[in-house]
Write a protein that holds these residues in place. Structure first.
Motif, PDB file in Angstrom:
ATOM      1  N   ARG B 361      12.522  29.231   0.318  1.00 27.50           N
ATOM      2  CA  ARG B 361      13.353  29.154  -0.872  1.00 27.50           C
ATOM      3  C   ARG B 361      14.624  28.329  -0.624  1.00 27.50           C
ATOM      4  O   ARG B 361      15.039  27.519  -1.460  1.00 27.50           O
ATOM      5  CB  ARG B 361      13.742  30.562  -1.338  1.00 27.50           C
ATOM      6  N   ALA B 362      15.240  28.565   0.547  1.00 31.32           N
ATOM      7  CA  ALA B 362      16.496  27.865   0.851  1.00 31.32           C
ATOM      8  C   ALA B 362      16.242  26.374   1.028  1.00 31.32           C
ATOM      9  O   ALA B 362      17.024  25.538   0.552  1.00 31.32           O
ATOM     10  CB  ALA B 362      17.140  28.458   2.099  1.00 31.32           C
ATOM     11  N   GLN B 363      15.141  26.048   1.687  1.00 31.91           N
ATOM     12  CA  GLN B 363      14.819  24.643   1.908  1.00 31.91           C
ATOM     13  C   GLN B 363      14.576  23.926   0.567  1.00 31.91           C
ATOM     14  O   GLN B 363      15.101  22.837   0.340  1.00 31.91           O
ATOM     15  CB  GLN B 363      13.553  24.569   2.772  1.00 31.91           C
ATOM     16  N   THR B 364      13.848  24.564  -0.296  1.00 38.29           N
ATOM     17  CA  THR B 364      13.590  23.986  -1.623  1.00 38.29           C
ATOM     18  C   THR B 364      14.901  23.766  -2.380  1.00 38.29           C
ATOM     19  O   THR B 364      15.147  22.680  -2.935  1.00 38.29           O
ATOM     20  CB  THR B 364      12.675  24.925  -2.437  1.00 38.29           C
ATOM     21  N   ALA B 365      15.754  24.793  -2.372  1.00 37.96           N
ATOM     22  CA  ALA B 365      17.023  24.699  -3.102  1.00 37.96           C
ATOM     23  C   ALA B 365      17.893  23.575  -2.543  1.00 37.96           C
ATOM     24  O   ALA B 365      18.512  22.814  -3.296  1.00 37.96           O
ATOM     25  CB  ALA B 365      17.755  26.029  -3.037  1.00 37.96           C
ATOM     26  N   LEU B 366      17.931  23.453  -1.223  1.00 42.53           N
ATOM     27  CA  LEU B 366      18.741  22.408  -0.598  1.00 42.53           C
ATOM     28  C   LEU B 366      18.200  21.025  -0.939  1.00 42.53           C
ATOM     29  O   LEU B 366      18.960  20.104  -1.253  1.00 42.53           O
ATOM     30  CB  LEU B 366      18.769  22.592   0.923  1.00 42.53           C
ATOM     31  N   HIS B 367      16.881  20.883  -0.886  1.00 47.93           N
ATOM     32  CA  HIS B 367      16.295  19.565  -1.161  1.00 47.93           C
ATOM     33  C   HIS B 367      16.425  19.155  -2.612  1.00 47.93           C
ATOM     34  O   HIS B 367      16.476  17.968  -2.920  1.00 47.93           O
ATOM     35  CB  HIS B 367      14.829  19.539  -0.692  1.00 47.93           C
ATOM     36  N   GLN B 368      16.526  20.149  -3.488  1.00 43.96           N
ATOM     37  CA  GLN B 368      16.772  19.796  -4.889  1.00 43.96           C
ATOM     38  C   GLN B 368      18.150  19.160  -5.045  1.00 43.96           C
ATOM     39  O   GLN B 368      18.312  18.150  -5.700  1.00 43.96           O
ATOM     40  CB  GLN B 368      16.673  21.039  -5.775  1.00 43.96           C
ATOM     41  N   GLN B 369      19.138  19.763  -4.370  1.00 42.99           N
ATOM     42  CA  GLN B 369      20.510  19.236  -4.480  1.00 42.99           C
ATOM     43  C   GLN B 369      20.734  18.006  -3.617  1.00 42.99           C
ATOM     44  O   GLN B 369      21.427  17.079  -4.010  1.00 42.99           O
ATOM     45  CB  GLN B 369      21.514  20.314  -4.067  1.00 42.99           C
ATOM     46  N   PHE B 370      20.197  18.060  -2.398  1.00 38.67           N
ATOM     47  CA  PHE B 370      20.423  16.976  -1.430  1.00 38.67           C
ATOM     48  C   PHE B 370      19.080  16.580  -0.812  1.00 38.67           C
ATOM     49  O   PHE B 370      18.736  17.052   0.280  1.00 38.67           O
ATOM     50  CB  PHE B 370      21.378  17.431  -0.322  1.00 38.67           C
TER      51      PHE B 370
END
Lengths: 468, 468
Positions: B361-370
Motif C-alpha cells: 500500500r505504501a509503495q503504491t501511494a508513494l509512486h502515485q505522488q512521486f
C-alpha cells in the motif's frame, strides 16, 4: 443516592446494579474469607463504553470506585472497605476475545476473560500463553495485569507485565484511552501502559489488553531433585541455566517441611526418594524438539550435575502423568499448609545469589525469638521469589496470633529490606501490605508515587485506600 | 550567570565545566551533523552525587538541563536548542561498573558506560548482555535506557526496557532516587522505573542501572535466504518461530534495492545468490547446544521450508567468518544508503502480520505522488520494525528536499497510523518527531503525558522542548 442508582440502572439495566446482600456478598467477601467490605452497589458493566459511562457518573457524584476482576487477590486490593461509600465495579462481563492474530503472535482480550480461557484459546490456535497461577480458573486477565501477576512461568516468559503489549483503560474521569497496540517496539512517549499495569486499579480501570502469544513448545520434561542445602539449589540453578539456556522454564524450591506437609495430605504421591533431604527442587525444561531428544539431553545435564555433586538424587518424569504428579506436589503446598493451621505468610523476593544466606539468617533470627516456630519455605527460586511462611510457636494461643504475626513480619521483612529485597514479589500491596510499604519504601519513592496518583486521579476516586 | 558557573566549578572542578567553543562543540553538534545547539556550559560530573548537586543548583537558578550520553541519538534529543539558556550535562564520566553478580545474572552499571564496555564485561564473566546496535562503541547505557533502544536482538531478548531491573535517577529537584533493585519480581507500587526508561531525560536523569545478564549461548548459525515477496518473508518468520522456538534470535528483512546498494559499496561480499530476488532475510539461531547440532537442525528446518516453497534459495554460514559477512551486508545498508544520497527516513513498527500489505500500500501511494521515488526497505521484521526510507524523485532539486520530505512523511506516517502502527519504533521522539507525535497521538494520551511531566517536573527544567 437513589438518583445515582437510577442513573446506574439507566446505563446498565436493572439486573446489573446489585444492591441486595445475597447478590453482593460474593463480590464483597475477600478471597481468603478474612474480611467483608460494604458498597453502595455492585455494578456489572457489559463493555468498555459502559465502564466509561459509569465512571463519568461516579466522577460527577464523587463516588469512589473499587474495580474487581475474579476476586482472587491475596492482599484485599479488590474489595471495598467497610464505610459503604464506594461502588464495586465488576469487570467479569467484559469477557470477549476481540482478536487473535496468530501471524503476529498476539491476542486482544477484554479484562474479564479468565486466565484459563486465554490459555485454552491460545492452545486452540496452536499457540501458547504462558501466564500460569493457582487461581487461573477464576482470576481474570484484567486483575492479572492490575497486579502484575507472577506464577510459575516467570523464569522463561516474565511477569504479566512482560506479556502485555497494549492496554485499553478508562481514566478516573471516565475517558477511554485506546492504547491497544500490538507492537513489539514503540517509542512514542512515556510508558503509560506500564504505569497502569501493577497499579491495582488506583490510576484507572483496565478494560482490555493485547497480550503476547508464543510458539507452542513441542515437549516438556519435569524432574524432582533432592539437595543437601539451599546453596546447592542455587548452584544447580546456575549450572542448569548454563546447560539448558532458555529451555529451562521452571525452577521451584521445596523445603523438607513443605514436602512433609504434602506427604500428610497426599500420601499416594510420595515418597519420591528413599530418604529425606533438606531441600528439593522441581525443574522443567521445554523446547521445540521432540520429547525423546529433550529428555535425553535433560538427563545428560542432570547426570553431569550429579557427578559434580551439585545434587543428591533425582527423579525424572517419564511421561506427562508423572510430570503432572510432580507439579501436584508443588502446587499442593498451600493447601497442605492450610490444613496444618494458621501461619504468617510472606511473599518476598531477593537477588537469587543471596537466597541461601537469607534463609539461614532469617531462620536463625526467627528461632531466637520463637524457638518452636516452624518454617514452610518454598517458591520460585529461579525468579528469586520465596513464599516464606512461618508457623507460630506450637504453644502460642489463638488470640496471640496477630501480635506474633506482627513480630514475625518485622523479623522477616527487616531482613528482606536489609538485603535489598522486596516485601511483595507477586501479590501486590492492596490493604494488607500498605503499612509495610509505608515503612520500607523511601520517602522520595512514596512522594513520587503520590505525585503521580494526584496528577492522574486528583479526586482520589480510584480504589482509594489501596496501595498508597 | 557567572555566579552559577562559579558554583558549578566549585562542585565539579574547573576542568569539568566547559565553556569554550572548541571544548563544547563535540557535545553540542548533532550526531547526524544536521544541527548545532548552544549551551551556557557543558558540565561533566564524575558521579551520581555530583549530578544531584548540579541538578539542585540548576533547580535553584531555574536553569534547564539537557542530559547526554554518547551523543549518538538520531532524533536530536540529546542536544540543546539554539537559545543558549540550558546547560548540557554529560554523563560520560559516570562509567564505573559497580557490581557483577553472576549467580543472579545481573550487573550494576553507571549511566556513562558504553554499550560495548558492558558487552565485553559480560562476556568476560562468561555471560551475555544481548543489547546490540550500530553505535555500540560510543552509545552509553544511560542513553540506551532513556531512549529504550532496540537493535538486532529484540526478537529474543526484548528492548532495553526488558533488559533493565532497576534504576538510580536524579529527580528534577536534585534528589537521588535509589531504585537499584536486582529483582525479577517486585510488586510494590507504581512502575517508576519504566516511566524513566524511554522518557528521553525529560523526567529525570538516569545515573545508574541494574541490567540483566543471560547464559552465554554456545553456538550461533546464520543464514541468508532469498524470497519472492514480503508475504513469503512473513510466512517464513511464522514457520521458523514454530520450528526453532526461542532459538530464533534474528530475522532481518532486506529488500532487493537495499542489497543492490550494498553490492555497490562492498562488491567483494556479494553476490550470494545467482539471481536477484525481491526480498532477502538474514536469520540467526543461537542455542546452548554445540555448533554442529544446531547447524544440522537449522539446515533441516530450512530444507522443509524450501520444500514447502516458503523460500526460494538459501545460504547457510559454515563458520563465524561467514556469519560475520552476512551481518556485514545487513549492517552496511545505512552506509550504502548515505553514499547514494539524501533520503527520507522512517523508523516505523506495525503488527508483523500487516507488514506485507503495508509495504504494498505504501509503495503504491508513494509512486502515485512521486513516480520515480525509490524505496530502501529493510529492518527487524521479527519485531515488526521497518526502516522504510525513500529517495526523492531523481529529477527533484536539492532545495525541494524539505518540501518533499514532509509530503513523503505524511504519506508513510498516515498509513502507519491507519494500520495502528508506530511512527517511532526504536529511535524515540526528541525534536525531530515531536510534531509528528502531536499529530498522531490522541488528545487524551498527550494530556496524560503532560500531566505526568507537570507532576514530576513542574518547572519544566528537564530536557525541555524534547518529546512533548
Amino acid at each position: 443516592m437513589s438518583e445515582f442508582l437510577d442513573q446506574c440502572r439507566h446505563i446498565l439495566g436493572w439486573s446489573h446494579v446489585l444492591t441486595e446482600a445475597h447478590d453482593t456478598h460474593p463480590y464483597l467477601n475477600d478471597w481468603r474469607k478474612r474480611t467483608q467490605g460494604t458498597a453502595i452497589a455492585v455494578l456489572r458493566p457489559g463493555n468498555s463504553q459502559e465502564v466509561a459511562q459509569i465512571t463519568q457518573l461516579c466522577h460527577q457524584h464523587r463516588i469512589p470506585i473499587v474495580p474487581q476482576g475474579g476476586n482472587t487477590g491475596l492482599v484485599q486490593g479488590g474489595i471495598p472497605d467497610q464505610t459503604g461509600t464506594a461502588v464495586l465495579l465488576s469487570l467479569r462481563r467484559l469477557n470477549r476475545v476481540r482478536q487473535i492474530d496468530v501471524a503476529n503472535l498476539t491476542m486482544t482480550v477484554e479484562a474479564g476473560c479468565t486466565l484459563q480461557q486465554l490459555q485454552t484459546l491460545a492452545d486452540q490456535a496452536n499457540c501458547f500463553f504462558p501466564l500460569s497461577l493457582a487461581s487461573e480458573g477464576s482470576c481474570t486477565i484484567g486483575g492479572n495485569l492490575s497486579t502484575n501477576a507472577g506464577g510459575t512461568a516467570v523464569l522463561r516468559y516474565g511477569n504479566a507485565r512482560d506479556l502485555c503489549l497494549g492496554l485499553e483503560v478508562v481514566t478516573p474521569q471516565g475517558e477511554l484511552w485506546d492504547g491497544l497496540r500490538s507492537l513489539r517496539k514503540d517509542n512514542t512517549g512515556y510508558d503509560l501502559k506500564n504505569l497502569y499495569i501493577g497499579a491495582e486499579g488506583s490510576l484507572g480501570i483496565i478494560t482490555a489488553a493485547v497480550v503476547k502469544l508464543f510458539p507452542k513448545p513441542n515437549s516438556r520434561v519435569t524432574a524432582l531433585v533432592a539437595l543437601n542445602s539451599a546453596s546447592a539449589a542455587l548452584a544447580l540453578l546456575n549450572r542448569m541455566q548454563n546447560l539448558s539456556g532458555t529451555n529451562l522454564c521452571a525452577f521451584e524450591l521445596i523445603s523438607e517441611y513443605s514436602l512433609e506437609l504434602v506427604q500428610q495430605l497426599l500420601p499416594e504421591l510420595t515418597p519420591i526418594f528413599q530418604e529425606n533431604f533438606p531441600y528439593y527442587t522441581l525443574l522443567e525444561v521445554a523446547s521445540h524438539e521432540n520429547f525423546d531428544t529433550l529428555q535425553t539431553q535433560f538427563q545428560e545435564h542432570l547426570e553431569t550435575c550429579l557427578q559434580d555433586e551439585l545434587l543428591s538424587d533425582v527423579a525424572i518424569a517419564m511421561n506427562e502423568k508423572q510430570s503432572a504428579d510432580f507439579w501436584k506436589i508443588r502446587e499442593s503446598i498451600s493447601e497442605a499448609q492450610a490444613k496444618q493451621g494458621r501461619n504468617v505468610k510472606h511473599d518476598i523476593s531477593l537477588p537469587s545469589s543471596i537466597i541461601p544466606q537469607f534463609i539461614e539468617r532469617a531462620q536463625t533470627a526467627l528461632h531466637q525469638q520463637f524457638p518452636s516456630s516452624r518454617l514452610v519455605c518454598f517458591g520460585h527460586l529461579g525468579d528469586g521469589n520465596l513464599h516464606f511462611n512461618v508457623y507460630p510457636p506450637t504453644d502460642s494461643k489463638a488470640e496471640e496470633f496477630e501480635m506474633i504475626e506482627t513480630r514475625i513480619n518485622r523479623c522477616v521483612h527487616d531482613l528482606v529490606h536489609r538485603f535489598n529485597g522486596s516485601i511483595s514479589a507477586e501479590h501486590g500491596i492492596g490493604v494488607l501490605k500498605r503499612e509495610e510499604l509505608q515503612r520500607y519504601a523511601s520517602e522520595l519513592e512514596l512522594r513520587l508515587m503520590r505525585q503521580i496518583k494526584a496528577a492522574l486521579d486528583p479526586l482520589n476516586l480510584m480504589n482509594p485506600g489501596k496501595l498508597l
